[in-house]
Write a protein that holds these residues in place. Structure first.
Motif, PDB file in Angstrom:
ATOM      1  N   ALA A   1     153.758  71.572  -8.278  1.00 25.84           N
ATOM      2  CA  ALA A   1     154.241  70.611  -9.280  1.00 25.84           C
ATOM      3  C   ALA A   1     153.716  69.202  -9.017  1.00 25.84           C
ATOM      4  CB  ALA A   1     155.771  70.602  -9.301  1.00 25.84           C
ATOM      5  N   GLY A   2     153.240  68.939  -7.806  1.00 26.35           N
ATOM      6  CA  GLY A   2     152.754  67.567  -7.576  1.00 26.35           C
ATOM      7  C   GLY A   2     152.394  67.239  -6.136  1.00 26.35           C
ATOM      8  N   GLY A   3     152.519  68.185  -5.235  1.00 25.91           N
ATOM      9  CA  GLY A   3     152.292  67.881  -3.823  1.00 25.91           C
ATOM     10  C   GLY A   3     150.826  67.927  -3.430  1.00 25.91           C
ATOM     11  N   TYR A   4     149.996  67.233  -4.175  1.00 28.17           N
ATOM     12  CA  TYR A   4     148.553  67.261  -3.914  1.00 28.17           C
ATOM     13  C   TYR A   4     147.958  65.980  -4.497  1.00 28.17           C
ATOM     14  CZ  TYR A   4     149.139  68.648  -8.706  1.00 28.17           C
ATOM     15  OH  TYR A   4     149.560  68.667 -10.005  1.00 28.17           O
ATOM     16  N   VAL A   5     146.664  65.788  -4.248  1.00 24.28           N
ATOM     17  CA  VAL A   5     145.958  64.646  -4.830  1.00 24.28           C
ATOM     18  C   VAL A   5     144.917  65.208  -5.780  1.00 24.28           C
ATOM     19  CG1 VAL A   5     144.396  62.738  -4.317  1.00 24.28           C
ATOM     20  CG2 VAL A   5     146.340  63.198  -2.808  1.00 24.28           C
ATOM     21  N   SER A   6     144.971  64.814  -7.047  1.00 25.15           N
ATOM     22  CA  SER A   6     144.053  65.425  -8.014  1.00 25.15           C
ATOM     23  C   SER A   6     143.138  64.410  -8.681  1.00 25.15           C
ATOM     24  CB  SER A   6     144.844  66.175  -9.092  1.00 25.15           C
ATOM     25  OG  SER A   6     145.562  65.258  -9.886  1.00 25.15           O
ATOM     26  N   ILE A   7     143.219  63.150  -8.232  1.00 29.60           N
ATOM     27  CA  ILE A   7     142.327  62.171  -8.866  1.00 29.60           C
ATOM     28  C   ILE A   7     140.888  62.464  -8.455  1.00 29.60           C
ATOM     29  CG2 ILE A   7     143.900  60.243  -9.257  1.00 29.60           C
ATOM     30  CD1 ILE A   7     143.041  59.259  -6.424  1.00 29.60           C
ATOM     31  N   ASN A   8     139.985  62.199  -9.371  1.00 29.56           N
ATOM     32  CA  ASN A   8     138.573  62.424  -9.083  1.00 29.56           C
ATOM     33  C   ASN A   8     138.029  61.178  -8.391  1.00 29.56           C
ATOM     34  OD1 ASN A   8     135.979  63.143  -9.020  1.00 29.56           O
ATOM     35  ND2 ASN A   8     135.894  63.860 -11.152  1.00 29.56           N
ATOM     36  N   CYS A   9     137.584  61.321  -7.148  1.00 30.05           N
ATOM     37  CA  CYS A   9     137.100  60.135  -6.441  1.00 30.05           C
ATOM     38  C   CYS A   9     135.656  60.304  -6.005  1.00 30.05           C
ATOM     39  CB  CYS A   9     138.024  59.769  -5.288  1.00 30.05           C
ATOM     40  SG  CYS A   9     138.589  61.180  -4.366  1.00 30.05           S
ATOM     41  N   GLY A  10     134.918  61.139  -6.714  1.00 31.47           N
ATOM     42  CA  GLY A  10     133.491  61.260  -6.431  1.00 31.47           C
ATOM     43  C   GLY A  10     133.220  61.970  -5.118  1.00 31.47           C
ATOM     44  N   GLY A  11     132.071  61.701  -4.546  1.00 32.28           N
ATOM     45  CA  GLY A  11     131.680  62.350  -3.297  1.00 32.28           C
ATOM     46  C   GLY A  11     132.500  61.819  -2.138  1.00 32.28           C
ATOM     47  N   ALA A  12     132.378  62.485  -0.981  1.00 33.70           N
ATOM     48  CA  ALA A  12     133.145  62.059   0.186  1.00 33.70           C
ATOM     49  C   ALA A  12     132.704  60.668   0.605  1.00 33.70           C
ATOM     50  CB  ALA A  12     132.939  63.054   1.318  1.00 33.70           C
ATOM     51  N   PRO A  13     133.659  59.710   0.666  1.00 33.46           N
ATOM     52  CA  PRO A  13     133.272  58.356   1.075  1.00 33.46           C
ATOM     53  C   PRO A  13     133.115  58.277   2.590  1.00 33.46           C
ATOM     54  CG  PRO A  13     135.615  58.441   0.608  1.00 33.46           C
ATOM     55  CD  PRO A  13     135.085  59.824   0.376  1.00 33.46           C
ATOM     56  N   ASP A  14     132.520  57.224   3.044  1.00 36.71           N
ATOM     57  CA  ASP A  14     132.408  56.998   4.476  1.00 36.71           C
ATOM     58  C   ASP A  14     133.807  56.895   5.084  1.00 36.71           C
ATOM     59  OD1 ASP A  14     130.474  56.035   6.744  1.00 36.71           O
ATOM     60  OD2 ASP A  14     132.228  54.701   6.798  1.00 36.71           O
ATOM     61  N   GLY A  15     133.988  57.465   6.233  1.00 39.29           N
ATOM     62  CA  GLY A  15     135.306  57.511   6.865  1.00 39.29           C
ATOM     63  C   GLY A  15     135.940  56.146   7.022  1.00 39.29           C
TER      64      GLY A  15
END
Ligand code: HEM
Ligand code: FES
Lengths: 248, 227
Positions: free
Chosen positions: A126-140
């Motif tokens: 129902a909501g326990g995740y992150v679903s926004i699209n943030c592109g490729g993996a950013p630098d740590g």
């Protein structure tokens, strides 16, 4: 050691269940609690009886599958451990041990000591995740998170979704479970974007599943194998207030 | 607006309402005992206080608000209790508390019983005092002699026993209730929570014990010591 066991036997979801007496012979203090049950099951199979169904997987306290109420306490007498990490040296020769499944309307018994915990999956869905699209993996290092915040998020993230909190709560509430995920994600920038939607959706899903509400007894915290504190529940409440005030 | 109202029917919103109303009732009890303690200063002080209080035009408004708070607290706790009972249809054969850090206590396990007792108590209490016999103070027009009413009410050992038991029960309700109310509002802090827990228990003892003291004082001395 020789132990007297009273174990909940229930043939299926709709069958009537009852405690059945068994005797476990030659139990070594070095055995884990689940190994002791394995030995009992082998002797049952030798006698042509049906073995006792119980859940387990990793047997090292990380997967959250094992789920037994031992003498009235979920995961047994040791703090901060799952029942697969419980050892027989914790008991004395001649002890009587009662073993029951998690009991909650939202956790129906499948068979014997096995319960269906898919209600937890639906709460996470129902909501326990992150679903926004943030592109490729950013630098740590591109997303700075203060160390204490990262640690607090990690503490909440330790939840293994075993359901002991529900089993221990007099109201069969799932608040500790939900609040751990809600706190973890609310603390992190990645979870921030959806925090209002998440807290409302997860609370409404848990209510719909038939879990109860929180009476602030902290019995859940006391049995949690990861020792997740009820301060997470307070944080969930603050997140909820925030979401309600921000609602358009 | 409708979604805002629905907020208070979720499990978390319900506890917000219970916490707010419970703590409001707790605040009322603090002011109530502070006022009633004036009985130790004698009849005239007590009657002057109660007259000043009841003749304040704001009092009827405050009474209605207090009644609403009380009714919301009862409605929300009773419906929540029934729902929570349904959340575990099959009881454990053996159930035990794990102990610390659990805060479970006789007090926390009996909130619904102590609460329902308090409901009965409040009805009897308000009937006996607010709507009790009207005595006028001699020579002071329109001043009610509540002191006399208190003394007459507490002459009966049965009434005194009922009050003492009820005040032990209010103490028990607050023993868990005060800190729980703060927790329900989302207040939890490593430094403050231990203090709130201690504060809640201290006030439970002070309020329960204080009212018992007043009751026994009036019963034993007729509220006349020091006059
Ligand atoms: C003098 C009157 C009362 C005072 C001062 C009072 C105060 C409180 C407080 C401070 C709480 C804690 C709130 C929370 O957990 O969030 C509480 C909880 C509770 N109250 Fe009262 N209360 C009163 C009367 C009643 C009455 C008449 C009932 C009748 C049913 C009741 C039933 C309950 C129940 C069942 C809870 C526990 C809620 C839970 O399990 O979480 N109370 N009360
Ligand atoms: S079996 Fe994996 S945690 Fe116990």
């Amino acid at each position: 050691m020789r132990l007297n066991l009273k174990i909940w036997r229930q043939a299926g979801p709709n069958a009537a269940g009852r405690l059945v007496d068994y005797v476990a012979e030659n139990v070594s203090p070095d055995m884990s609690f689940l190994e002791m049950l394995d030995v009992v099951n082998e002797s049952l199979l030798r006698k042509g009886e049906e073995s006792i169904a119980f859940d387990s997987d990793c047997r090292e306290g990380i997967c959250g599958m094992c789920s037994l109420v031992v003498n009235g306490v979920p995961h047994g007498p040791d703090r901060g451990t799952t029942v697969c990490q419980l050892h027989m040296r914790r008991f004395k020769d001649g002890d009587t041990i009662t073993i029951e499944p998690w009991r909650a309307r939202a956790f129906p018994v499948v068979k014997d000591l096995v319960v269906d915990r898919s209600a937890f999956d639906r709460i996470i869905a129902a909501g326990g995740y992150v679903s926004i699209n943030c592109g490729g993996a950013p630098d740590g290092n591109a997303i700075p998170i203060p160390k204490d915040v990262a640690e607090a998020a990690m503490d909440s993230a330790q939840c293994i979704a075993c359901g002991a909190c529900v089993a221990a709560c007099k109201n069969a509430s799932a608040h500790l479970f939900m609040s751990a995920k809600i706190s973890q994600l609310a603390l992190l920038p990645q979870g921030d974007a959806e925090r209002e939607r998440r807290v409302v959706a997860m609370i409404e899903q848990a209510d719909a599943e038939g879990f109860g509400s929180c009476s602030n007894e902290a019995e859940c915290e006391a049995v949690c194998p990861k020792e997740i504190p009820i301060s997470n529940i307070a944080k969930m409440t603050r997140e909820y207030v925030r979401a309600v005030l921000a609602a358009k | 607006m409708s979604s805002r109202i629905r907020v208070f029917s979720t499990s978390v919103g319900t506890k917000l309402l219970i916490g707010v109303t419970g703590l409001a009732l707790f605040l009322f009890l603090i002011s109530h005992i502070a006022g009633n303690a004036l009985i130790f200063l004698g009849r005239d002080t007590f009657n002057t206080y109660s007259h000043t209080l009841t003749s304040n035009p704001l009092i009827p408004v405050i009474e209605i608000v207090l009644l609403l708070i009380f009714l919301v607290h009862i409605y929300k706790t009773v419906t929540m209790y029934l729902r929570n009972q349904q959340a575990r249809p099959v009881a454990y054969q053996a159930k035990k508390s794990q102990g610390s850090p659990s805060r479970r206590s006789v007090s926390s396990l009996t909130m619904i019983i102590t609460g329902l007792w308090l409901l009965i108590f409040v009805v009897i209490h308000v009937k006996g005092f607010k709507y009790g016999a009207y005595y006028a103070v001699d020579g002071a027009d329109g001043v009610r002699d509540l002191h006399r009413l208190v003394v007459e009410n507490f002459r009966s050992p049965l009434m005194v026993a009922f009050y003492v038991v009820s005040m032990l029960i209010v103490g028990s309700h607050l023993w868990h209730g005060v800190s729980s109310g703060f927790q329900s509002l989302g207040l939890d802090h490593p430094r403050w929570t231990p203090r709130i827990l201690a504060f809640g228990k201290a006030f439970a003892v002070l309020i329960g014990g204080g009212f018992i003291l007043i009751t026994l004082y009036v019963h034993l001395f007729g509220g006349q010591v020091g006059q």
